[in-house]
Design an enzyme around this catalytic site. Structure first.
Site, short mmCIF file in Angstrom:
data_model
loop_
_atom_site.label_atom_id
_atom_site.label_comp_id
_atom_site.label_asym_id
_atom_site.label_seq_id
_atom_site.Cartn_x
_atom_site.Cartn_y
_atom_site.Cartn_z
CG HIS A 183 31.11 26.85 23.61
ND1 HIS A 183 29.93 26.16 23.67
CD2 HIS A 183 32.06 25.94 23.22
CE1 HIS A 183 30.15 24.90 23.33
NE2 HIS A 183 31.43 24.74 23.06
CD GLU A 186 37.49 26.95 23.99
OE1 GLU A 186 38.08 25.89 23.71
OE2 GLU A 186 36.44 27.32 23.42
#
Length: 329
Positions: A183, A186
């Site tokens: 990830h 974001e």
């Protein structure tokens, strides 16, 4: 359709959560109203997520969760799905990571038998638990005898810890032959993506939408063939962008980036994989390009080549039915 980015506990449908809550004597009325999850900011989202997750406590519970999630995907036309699993979460639920994986594997097998959908699991380390916890997750992912665990990733609060802190965990997973994703881009900006690529060298980036803010970084991910696991519904629900028109999906596609569409924590964000494809259509992305999202997902999937070829063959039949090219574009 095919999906690469979804958290298995975050995929728990409210109906299933209520059924398991009744079984275990847990009150979930504060987070589910009229068949939907209720939350109003990121903190309350996390609280709702944790309470909903707490109703899954046994190997059989997790088998039910995986089978239900995959069955719903298959009913919408999905042929392949990956989902994130967390051994740290299993321990919090009072279940050994081994039993957790065994239960989820049972659910995958049931869905394959009942719905002809293929699936794999990606173990994630939770970055805000620290480098040692992430390395422990990597060692668990690298254990032999877990054929449906084919990837390793980094999740958790992107604002905590530098990507370099987790390089050893990624080296463990890489040496074990696991696919790698992380990830990034974001909550944090393009620099988070750049630092993640430099330190961890994953083939895929979870979310990655903030890449669009840096033209040099966009050129890099295109040149290196990095796959972006884009989750528009999640981005909008969490307020990353003020509205659908501001979301950079179409911009990223126009650059030639390898984009896939994903649902992240679908019932919490009142979305689904089918909704994500509908979002792309509403953004003006044509049917051939939308089919290309599925093709990219199959090409980037953490599967053996024989499985990939079977999925590509199925996708080719869909392309023929739609009158689109079956390969290469």
């Amino acid at each position: 359709m095919a999906e690469l980015h979804c958290h298995i506990e975050g995929a728990a449908h409210p109906d299933l959560v209520e059924a398991h809550a009744a079984r275990h004597g847990i009150d979930v009325s504060a987070i589910i109203h009229n068949g939907h999850y209720v939350w109003h900011d990121f903190t309350s989202f996390l609280a709702a997520y944790d309470l909903a997750s707490s109703v899954f406590r046994t190997e059989a519970d997790y088998a039910d969760l995986a089978a239900d999630h995959l069955g719903r995907l298959a009913a919408a036309g999905t042929i392949y799905a990956e989902f994130f699993i967390s051994p740290d979460h299993a321990r919090e639920a009072g279940l050994s990571p081994e039993a957790y994986v065994a239960g989820l594997s049972r659910g995958i097998a049931q869905a394959r038998h009942d719905h002809d959908i293929e699936a794999r699991m990606i173990v994630v380390g939770v970055r805000h638990l620290g480098a040692e916890a992430v390395e422990r997750a990597a060692r668990f992912a690298a254990r032999p005898g877990q054929p449906l665990v084919t990837g390793f990733g980094l999740a958790g609060d992107e604002r905590i810890g530098a990507p370099a802190d987790f390089a050893r965990a990624f080296a463990i997973a890489r040496d074990a032959g696991l696919g790698l994703t992380a990830h990034a881009g974001e909550l944090c900006g393009a620099e988070s993506v750049r630092a993640t690529l430099d330190a961890l060298k994953p083939s895929r980036i979870g979310h990655g939408v903030r890449t669009a803010e840096d033209p040099d970084l966009v050129r890099r991910i295109v040149a290196e063939g990095i796959v972006l696991e884009v989750c528009p519904g999640s981005n909008l629900a969490l307020g990353l962008y003020p509205d659908a028109a501001a979301h950079p999906l179409k911009q990223l596609v126009a650059t030639g980036a390898r984009v896939t569409l994903n649902s992240d924590d679908p019932p919490f964000f009142r979305t689904s994989l089918a909704d994500e494809y509908a979002f792309a259509a509403q953004a003006g992305i044509d049917a051939g390009t939308r089919l290309g999202f599925t093709r990219q997902a199959v090409e980037a999937a953490f599967v053996d080549e024989a499985t990939r070829r079977r999925l590509q063959d199925r996708l080719g039949l869909v392309a023929i039915a739609l009158g689109a090219p079956s390969a290469g574009g």
